[in-house]
Design an enzyme around this catalytic site. Structure first.
Site, PDB file in Angstrom:
ATOM      1  N   ARG A 121     -71.167  15.970 -40.273  1.00  0.00           N
ATOM      2  CA  ARG A 121     -70.299  14.871 -39.841  1.00  0.00           C
ATOM      3  C   ARG A 121     -70.621  14.398 -38.438  1.00  0.00           C
ATOM      4  O   ARG A 121     -70.370  13.241 -38.082  1.00  0.00           O
ATOM      5  CB  ARG A 121     -68.838  15.307 -39.974  1.00  0.00           C
TER       6      ARG A 121
ATOM      7  N   GLU B  48     -65.089  28.509 -38.661  1.00  0.00           N
ATOM      8  CA  GLU B  48     -63.724  28.781 -39.130  1.00  0.00           C
ATOM      9  C   GLU B  48     -63.756  29.308 -40.551  1.00  0.00           C
ATOM     10  O   GLU B  48     -62.998  30.186 -40.903  1.00  0.00           O
ATOM     11  CB  GLU B  48     -62.843  27.525 -39.056  1.00  0.00           C
TER      12      GLU B  48
HETATM   13  O1  PRP Z   1     -65.925  24.930 -34.391  1.00  0.00           O
HETATM   14  P1  PRP Z   1     -66.401  25.416 -35.725  1.00  0.00           P
HETATM   15  O2  PRP Z   1     -65.644  26.603 -36.215  1.00  0.00           O
HETATM   16  O3  PRP Z   1     -67.880  25.630 -35.736  1.00  0.00           O
HETATM   17  O4  PRP Z   1     -66.058  24.284 -36.793  1.00  0.00           O
HETATM   18  C1  PRP Z   1     -66.420  22.945 -36.612  1.00  0.00           C
HETATM   19  C2  PRP Z   1     -67.488  22.536 -37.565  1.00  0.00           C
HETATM   20  O5  PRP Z   1     -67.021  22.674 -38.912  1.00  0.00           O
HETATM   21  C3  PRP Z   1     -67.242  21.451 -39.605  1.00  0.00           C
HETATM   22  O6  PRP Z   1     -68.493  21.412 -40.188  1.00  0.00           O
HETATM   23  P2  PRP Z   1     -68.871  22.174 -41.517  1.00  0.00           P
HETATM   24  O7  PRP Z   1     -69.502  23.492 -41.142  1.00  0.00           O
HETATM   25  O8  PRP Z   1     -67.692  22.230 -42.420  1.00  0.00           O
HETATM   26  O9  PRP Z   1     -70.037  21.286 -42.107  1.00  0.00           O
HETATM   27  P3  PRP Z   1     -70.190  19.781 -42.593  1.00  0.00           P
HETATM   28  O10 PRP Z   1     -70.039  18.872 -41.401  1.00  0.00           O
HETATM   29  O11 PRP Z   1     -71.585  19.797 -43.102  1.00  0.00           O
HETATM   30  O12 PRP Z   1     -69.153  19.495 -43.636  1.00  0.00           O
HETATM   31  C4  PRP Z   1     -67.141  20.402 -38.525  1.00  0.00           C
HETATM   32  O13 PRP Z   1     -67.760  19.191 -38.913  1.00  0.00           O
HETATM   33  C5  PRP Z   1     -67.816  21.067 -37.369  1.00  0.00           C
HETATM   34  O14 PRP Z   1     -69.235  20.891 -37.413  1.00  0.00           O
HETATM   35  N1  ADE Z   2     -59.730  22.836 -40.195  1.00  0.00           N
HETATM   36  C1  ADE Z   2     -60.816  22.052 -40.182  1.00  0.00           C
HETATM   37  N2  ADE Z   2     -60.743  20.766 -40.577  1.00  0.00           N
HETATM   38  C2  ADE Z   2     -61.840  19.977 -40.556  1.00  0.00           C
HETATM   39  N3  ADE Z   2     -63.037  20.397 -40.168  1.00  0.00           N
HETATM   40  C3  ADE Z   2     -63.144  21.667 -39.761  1.00  0.00           C
HETATM   41  N4  ADE Z   2     -64.203  22.366 -39.326  1.00  0.00           N
HETATM   42  C4  ADE Z   2     -63.778  23.614 -39.066  1.00  0.00           C
HETATM   43  N5  ADE Z   2     -62.481  23.759 -39.314  1.00  0.00           N
HETATM   44  C5  ADE Z   2     -62.059  22.543 -39.765  1.00  0.00           C
END
Ligand code: PRP
Ligand code: ADE
Length: 191
Positions: free
Chosen positions: A79, A116
């Site tokens: 994202r 997370e």
């Molecule tokens: O602070 P953190 O615990 O690292 O979480 C934040 C990350 O989690 C989500 O990505 P995700 O890993 O879900 O991947 P995506 O963007 O490919 O859906 C979000 O877009 C951040 O990159």
């Molecule tokens: N709770 C949450 N919602 C959306 N994006 C996330 N990436 C990590 N935790 C998330």
């Protein structure tokens, strides 16, 4: 309920409606319970990205405090790519990608991150930017900070300075900011 971040500029207004950017985000984001796994309150920002006025206001608010301090913008998969490309275009800089493992075709630096929900391995091409460059790193959400701290480590290995981190939403309870050392962190809202 989402509350504005203390770092949020009350003066960052969307171009046409003059609606504060934090209000715009709070109006559009959707919370989805138990996604992608039980117990997670997933903050879905896709409606913010789908709204042209909101997307522009968000990108403008993320780059504004870092004006003149970066040579390129980085996005964290996936994202973060949406924000980074828009920010690079808006500021006349280039964009680089911090990708999940196995996606980049040439030599990479590689760092493990704890997130997370689960873990991920992040990679950066070793030659995307010259050493000494300054990069603004963007993502949609700061949760535990695992993704952005992994990005910081990748850029450190490459000899690239992180000018700062910008996120749309900071999940304050998860204290991700603490993992980002002394870097400047700009979040537009906190929840
Ligand atoms: O602070 P953190 O615990 O690292 O979480 C934040 C990350 O989690 C989500 O990505 P995700 O890993 O879900 O991947 P995506 O963007 O490919 O859906 C979000 O877009 C951040 O990159
Ligand atoms: N709770 C949450 N919602 C959306 N994006 C996330 N990436 C990590 N935790 C998330």
């Amino acid at each position: 309920m989402n509350t504005p971040a203390s770092t949020s500029p009350g003066t960052s207004l969307s171009a046409s409606a003059r609606e504060p950017v934090d209000e715009l985000i709070n109006r559009l984001l959707v919370t989805v319970e138990d996604f992608p796994e039980p117990g997670i309150h997933f903050k879905d920002l896709t409606p913010v990205f789908a709204d042209g006025r909101a997307l522009r206001a968000v990108v403008d608010a993320l780059v504004e405090p870092f004006a003149g301090t970066f040579d390129a913008v980085a996005g964290v998969e996936a994202r973060g790519f949406l924000l980074a490309a828009a920010a690079a275009y808006a500021t006349g800089t280039g964009v680089v990608t911090v990708r999940k493992a196995g996606k980049l075709p040439r030599e990479t630096y590689t760092v493990e991150g704890t997130l997370e929900y689960g873990t991920a391995t992040f990679e950066l091409h070793t030659d995307d930017l010259p050493a000494g460059s300054r990069v603004l790193v963007l993502d949609d959400v700061l949760a535990t900070g695992g993704s952005l701290s992994a990005a910081a480590e990748l850029f450190g290995r490459a000899g690239i300075t992180v000018a700062g981190f910008g996120v749309v939403l900071e999940l304050s309870e998860l204290r991700g900011r603490r993992r980002l050392g002394g870097h400047r962190v700009r979040s537009l809202i906190r929840a």
